[in-house]
Design a protein around this motif. Structure first.
Motif, short mmCIF file in Angstrom:
data_model
loop_
_atom_site.label_atom_id
_atom_site.label_comp_id
_atom_site.label_asym_id
_atom_site.label_seq_id
_atom_site.Cartn_x
_atom_site.Cartn_y
_atom_site.Cartn_z
N GLN A 200 12.58 0.80 4.09
CA GLN A 200 13.61 0.00 3.19
C GLN A 200 14.04 -0.94 4.09
O GLN A 200 14.30 -1.96 3.40
CB GLN A 200 14.88 1.18 3.17
N ILE A 203 11.45 -3.47 3.11
CA ILE A 203 11.47 -4.25 1.89
C ILE A 203 12.80 -5.15 1.72
O ILE A 203 12.60 -6.20 1.26
CB ILE A 203 11.70 -3.11 0.81
N GLY A 205 13.73 -7.04 4.19
CA GLY A 205 13.07 -8.14 4.34
C GLY A 205 12.43 -9.36 3.58
O GLY A 205 11.98 -10.50 3.94
N LEU A 206 12.01 -8.78 2.42
CA LEU A 206 11.40 -9.52 1.49
C LEU A 206 12.57 -10.32 0.54
O LEU A 206 12.24 -11.14 -0.30
CB LEU A 206 10.66 -8.78 0.44
N ARG A 208 16.82 -10.26 -1.08
CA ARG A 208 17.60 -9.59 -2.09
C ARG A 208 16.91 -9.30 -3.40
O ARG A 208 16.82 -8.35 -3.74
CB ARG A 208 19.00 -10.28 -2.25
N ASP A 209 16.49 -10.64 -3.93
CA ASP A 209 15.95 -10.28 -5.28
C ASP A 209 14.35 -9.29 -5.52
O ASP A 209 14.56 -8.34 -6.40
CB ASP A 209 15.56 -11.55 -5.94
N MET A 210 13.73 -9.48 -4.58
CA MET A 210 12.68 -8.68 -4.48
C MET A 210 12.92 -7.27 -4.21
O MET A 210 12.47 -6.56 -4.78
CB MET A 210 11.57 -9.09 -3.43
N LEU A 212 15.87 -5.64 -4.93
CA LEU A 212 16.41 -5.22 -6.09
C LEU A 212 15.44 -4.78 -6.94
O LEU A 212 15.41 -3.60 -8.03
CB LEU A 212 17.52 -6.11 -6.70
N SER A 213 14.50 -5.74 -7.34
CA SER A 213 13.47 -5.74 -8.33
C SER A 213 12.44 -4.09 -7.96
O SER A 213 12.04 -3.61 -8.82
CB SER A 213 12.23 -6.58 -8.44
N LEU A 214 12.61 -3.70 -6.58
CA LEU A 214 11.81 -2.71 -6.26
C LEU A 214 12.69 -1.45 -6.28
O LEU A 214 12.13 -0.51 -5.94
CB LEU A 214 11.18 -2.85 -5.04
N GLY A 215 13.77 -1.73 -6.82
CA GLY A 215 14.90 -0.42 -6.91
C GLY A 215 15.30 -0.12 -5.52
O GLY A 215 15.88 1.18 -5.65
N LEU A 216 15.30 -1.05 -4.77
CA LEU A 216 16.03 -0.56 -3.38
C LEU A 216 17.44 -0.63 -3.63
O LEU A 216 17.94 -1.61 -4.17
CB LEU A 216 15.47 -1.40 -2.07
N LEU B 50 19.36 -8.99 -11.78
CA LEU B 50 19.36 -9.68 -10.33
C LEU B 50 20.89 -10.05 -10.12
O LEU B 50 21.28 -10.59 -9.14
CB LEU B 50 18.51 -10.64 -9.99
N HIS B 70 19.29 2.36 -11.21
CA HIS B 70 18.50 1.45 -10.41
C HIS B 70 16.94 1.97 -10.40
O HIS B 70 15.89 1.35 -10.64
CB HIS B 70 18.77 1.35 -8.91
N ALA B 74 13.42 0.08 -12.02
CA ALA B 74 12.31 -0.43 -11.10
C ALA B 74 11.13 0.18 -11.57
O ALA B 74 9.86 -0.25 -11.57
CB ALA B 74 12.55 0.18 -9.71
N SER B 86 9.70 -15.75 2.12
CA SER B 86 9.82 -14.83 3.15
C SER B 86 9.13 -14.89 4.44
O SER B 86 8.03 -15.64 4.18
CB SER B 86 9.19 -13.12 2.71
N HIS B 88 8.55 -13.00 6.49
CA HIS B 88 8.11 -11.54 7.10
C HIS B 88 6.49 -11.89 7.23
O HIS B 88 5.65 -12.28 6.32
CB HIS B 88 8.46 -10.91 5.99
N GLN B 152 3.66 -2.21 -9.55
CA GLN B 152 4.85 -1.63 -9.76
C GLN B 152 4.51 -0.95 -10.94
O GLN B 152 5.36 0.16 -11.42
CB GLN B 152 6.01 -2.48 -9.84
#
Ligand SMILES: Nc1ncnc2c1ncn2[C@@H]1O[C@H](COP(=O)(O)OP(=O)(O)O)[C@@H](O)[C@H]1O
Ligand SMILES: [Mg+2]
Lengths: 318, 250
Positions: A200, A203, A205-206, A208-210, A212-216, B50, B70, B74, B86, B88, B152
């Motif tokens: 988590q 993710i 680290g990707l 906020r938007d990403m 949220l999109s992944l359902g985190l 978002l 949520h 997703a 990123s 990352h 996804q």
């Protein structure tokens, strides 16, 4: 590759632990342990706790540094120099002033609360910075930490407690004894819990938007991260004092070589943090033997070098 | 179907969207076009939740967007934001694996691994799957992020300007890949595009926005014309027909 790192770090910790047990002002030899009850006493009361304290501090601070960097989305920050550490120390000072009779648990709790507030303040500041200027973030962190530190010195000066705060400002392990370091195990647990939700954080680290999109559950993971960073900072500052740089250098080193998939890298980050702090503490005991140099001084030298390396050396493009 | 009714949005007292009514049909590629600042990204971010909806209503498959949890959202809808910033260092394979998070919650199962392998294959990422994102070219990175959103496995996929940084070969190959995959798997893709020719060439549907409103919507052959370019983009460009597809002469 990560497995190799893990093995090497684990081996180094074991080796350094043995070394740490037998290095100190009072001579302690393996033979003496068998014959001399006083030697055994020294081991249990002082050397073992000191060794455990250094490893736990290193592990948890490296992990909390990594998490702070994800929360702020900037690789050049770490909690101890960006306000969290100073806020924790401020909390301890306040508890000494307000509840002079209270024990370690109260000190620690107040420190955790102020550390949390301090970190929130830093996050709020950083959010207003332009994303195109990543180096502003650590600079603002240093200034912010400096201001909190100055507030603390001012209060301590007014209350005639200056000699107290040195203990928290300059971290070292020479005062660590059985009965006085056990809170650090909590820091170790906090770091371990972070590892359980490493995916988590990765993710997060990707962005906020990403996430949220992944359902985190973005808010919840942010809150967990804040809690971990504040707890670890408060616990380490209360027990051994501020040790800057660990949380900065170790995660960056690992990120360069192994990347940022925290599920894989976080254990290596933790162990390398342990190796680094324990190694520095042993060094602090031997450079001017029989005197000790504060381990913070060793960090200062190594940390500055490492920071320069971070800024100037390009990451490898494997 | 995504049903958008009377959606308005304000930021700091400034009106960004006003009275947006739009139906995004099920299946195929819908291109969202319009000048910079028209509100395309804002509209997508509202549909993907978002940002919170300030006024109006959005429904996905007949369910009110606000009522979807949520976790469910997703698995129903994925968005790839316009700005991917990123720092990352994640390998391409791990990134695509993150696309499975709504299902795996971090513990990849055999089905997840299968899908990841498939997606790496169809987005031609096999060869660079162990590379870190920060070592890739802009185009490769864009492709990796798109692959993550694809993994996804959602019925709806919103892509905000995925052709940024892509050269003509990469743009064409990404568009035709998306079109084929969408048709094969019956997915609905909403894609923000800057180049009208890509929209006309690949999309089944075009939606044009201007100054926070939807100007026109319909199949490319009906929408794209010289009058349309003048009305939406304030530019005089010739439009010719090439195999029944309108083509803007730039
Ligand atoms: N966070 C924000 N703060 C202020 N204005 C914004 C913000 N986000 C978008 N806008 C404004 O909203 C309008 C629409 O933006 P956007 O949806 O990004 O347009 P598009 O994607 O069509 O280029 C623009 O005028 C932009 O300046
Ligand atoms: Mg946009």
């Amino acid at each position: 590759m990560p497995h190799l790192w893990l093995l090497i770090c684990l081996g180094s910790i074991l080796l350094l632990s043995v070394l740490s047990i037998f290095v100190g002002v009072i001579d302690l030899t393996p033979m003496a342990l068998l014959r001399d009850p006083e030697a055994l006493q020294l081991l249990v009361v002082s050397r073992l706790p000191r060794t455990a304290a250094a490893v736990l501090t290193g592990c948890s601070m490296a992990v909390s540094g990594q998490i702070m960097q994800i929360l702020v989305r900037n690789k050049f920050v770490e909690p101890i120099s960006a306000g969290t550490g100073q806020a924790a120390a401020l909390g301890i000072l306040l508890s000494v002033l307000l509840f002079p009779a209270a024990g370690l648990a109260v000190k620690m709790s107040l420190a955790a609360v102020t550390a949390l507030l301090g970190t929130l303040g830093f996050l709020a500041l950083v959010q207003r910075l332009p994303p195109t200027e990543p180096l502003l973030v650590p600079l603002v962190g240093l200034v912010y930490g400096g201001i909190l530190g100055a507030v603390m010195v001012f209060i301590a000066y007014q209350a005639d407690l200056i000699q107290y705060i040195d203990v928290w400002m300059l971290g070292e392990f020479s005062g660590v004894m059985r009965g006085r370091y056990e809170l650090l195990w909590l820091a170790g647990i906090a770091a371990f819990v972070s590892y359980l939700i490493a995916d988590q954080f990765a993710i997060l680290g990707l962005g906020r938007d990403m996430s949220l999109s992944l359902g985190l559950n973005h808010r919840q993971v942010m809150a967990m991260g804040l809690l971990c960073v504040s707890l670890v900072s408060a616990l380490t500052v209360v027990t051994v004092g501020m040790l800057p740089f660990v949380g900065l250098i170790i995660p960056n080193l690992i990120s360069r070589h192994l990347g940022d998939n925290l599920r894989v890298t976080l254990p290596v980050t933790a162990l390398l943090g342990g190796v680094f702090v324990l190694g520095c503490d042993i060094l602090a005991r031997v450079v001017r033997h029989p005197y000790e140099v504060p381990v913070g001084t060793i960090f200062g030298v190594l940390g500055t070098l490492a920071f320069l390396w971070l800024i100037y050396a390009r990451p490898r493009h494997a | 179907m995504i049903r958008i009714r009377n959606v308005g949005h304000q930021i700091a007292g400034q009106s960004i969207l006003q009275g947006v009514d739009l139906d995004i049909p099920q299946g195929g590629l819908t291109a969202l076009v319009g000048p910079n600042g028209a509100g395309k990204s804002t509209l997508l971010s509202l549909v993907a939740r978002l940002q919170t909806l300030q006024s109006g209503q959005i429904e996905i498959n007949g369910r009110d967007l606000g009522q979807i949890s949520h976790g469910d959202l997703a698995q129903l809808l994925a968005i790839l934001p316009q700005v991917l910033t990123s720092t990352h260092r994640i390998s391409v394979q791990d990134l695509v694996g993150f696309g499975r998070y709504p299902y795996s919650r971090g513990r990849l199962g055999p089905k997840d691994r299968e899908i990841i392998a498939d997606v790496l294959e169809s987005f031609e990422l096999q060869e660079i799957k162990h590379r870190f994102l920060d070592t890739l070219s802009g185009g490769q990175r864009q492709r990796a992020y798109t692959a993550m959103a694809w993994a996804q496995d959602t019925e709806y996929l919103l892509l905000d300007e995925p052709l940024n940084n892509l050269d003509i070969a990469a743009s064409r190959s990404l568009m035709s890949r998306l079109k084929t995959l969408a048709a094969q798997q019956g997915r609905t893709i909403v894609i923000v595009l800057h180049d009208i020719n890509y929209a006309a060439g690949y999309a089944d549907h075009i939606v044009a926005m201007k100054a926070g409103r939807v100007e026109t919507a319909g199949p490319p052959a009906e929408v794209v014309s010289e009058a349309f370019l003048r009305a939406v983009f304030d530019t005089d460009a010739r439009v010719i027909l090439e195999e029944e597809r309108p083509l803007v002469v730039v």
